[in-house]
Design an enzyme around this catalytic site. Structure first.
Site, PDB file in Angstrom:
ATOM      1  N   LYS A 121       0.835  -1.202   0.000  1.00  0.00           N
ATOM      2  CA  LYS A 121       0.000   0.000   0.000  1.00  0.00           C
ATOM      3  C   LYS A 121       0.875   1.259   0.000  1.00  0.00           C
ATOM      4  O   LYS A 121       0.680   2.164  -0.801  1.00  0.00           O
ATOM      5  CB  LYS A 121      -0.921   0.010   1.222  1.00  0.00           C
ATOM      6  CG  LYS A 121      -1.920   1.173   1.218  1.00  0.00           C
ATOM      7  CD  LYS A 121      -2.354   1.571   2.608  1.00  0.00           C
ATOM      8  CE  LYS A 121      -1.374   2.537   3.229  1.00  0.00           C
ATOM      9  NZ  LYS A 121      -1.802   3.079   4.512  1.00  0.00           N
ATOM     10  N   ASP A 139      -6.169   1.131   0.959  1.00  0.00           N
ATOM     11  CA  ASP A 139      -6.214   1.185   2.420  1.00  0.00           C
ATOM     12  C   ASP A 139      -7.609   0.734   2.869  1.00  0.00           C
ATOM     13  O   ASP A 139      -8.399   0.237   2.072  1.00  0.00           O
ATOM     14  CB  ASP A 139      -5.876   2.591   2.931  1.00  0.00           C
ATOM     15  CG  ASP A 139      -6.960   3.608   2.587  1.00  0.00           C
ATOM     16  OD1 ASP A 139      -7.889   3.279   1.824  1.00  0.00           O
ATOM     17  OD2 ASP A 139      -6.882   4.743   3.104  1.00  0.00           O
TER      18      ASP A 139
END
Length: 212
Positions: A121, A139
């Protein structure tokens, strides 16, 4: 509703109504953004923005942080979540940046993930925000909103969500779409009780269309 139709409606709505969408983390260069994104894991951007000015001032370059210790860095970041781990990650990240990357934050997602504290991420955020690559960082907000709207079909992992979104979103929109979904999840499609009454995505939202 076909998935293509849903994607088209959602993306067109965002293009018209949210023409500017960018990270809410404060930074002046790739190194500072890398610090901020590492700190933001399971922590609010608002809190990260409160503590980073002093941190950036104390460690203006990776060389300075690389010479420090987790114990020293901890004092600057102790109010964030998991400060002990993040202090270790920041010092380790700085050392690797200096030793392996000549103090330059890499643009390659695989190279970025070699840095301590940098998962997929975080790597995608850096690649997307700094280097404008078509990378989709997933996320909790992106994961939740994508499933809820129906852009994904009950994805079980962030990677599944990422692959599905990248497959359906035009490459030139992937970078901003990441911010659209985050901000929508942060302020409108919130976890406990989404604000459907004020949401412009109602015509395409699977969750809303299922409501009695």
């Amino acid at each position: 509703m076909r998935k293509e139709e849903r994607y088209k409606g959602v993306l067109n709505w965002f293009k018209e109504n949210v023409p500017v969408a960018e990270t809410e983390l404060h930074y002046k260069n790739p190194y500072e953004l890398l610090i901020a994104v590492i700190l933001s894991a399971q922590c609010t951007d608002k809190l990260v923005n409160m503590i980073t000015p002093a941190l950036y001032e104390a460690f203006p370059e990776p060389e300075v942080m690389a010479e420090s210790t987790p114990e020293v860095v901890y004092e600057y970041i102790k109010s964030v979540s998991y400060p002990n781990n993040k202090a270790k990650h920041l010092v380790g990240m700085a050392k690797m940046l200096v030793n392996d990357f000549k103090s330059i934050v890499p643009s390659d997602i695989d190279e970025l993930q070699k840095l301590p504290g940098v998962g997929r991420k975080t790597a995608n955020v850096i690649a997307s925000v700094v280097y404008e690559k078509p990378a989709m960082a997933v996320d909790t907000h992106v994961f939740r909103v994508s499933n809820r709207i129906g852009l994904t079909d009950n994805s079980k992992t962030p990677l599944e969500t990422e692959k599905e979104l990248v497959k359906h979103i035009p490459q030139e929109l992937i970078s901003i779409a990441h911010h659209w979904l985050i901000l929508h999840g942060r302020y409108v499609c919130i976890a406990r009780k989404p604000k459907c009454e004020t949401c412009g995505l109602k015509p395409w939202c699977k969750y809303f269309l299922k409501q009695p």
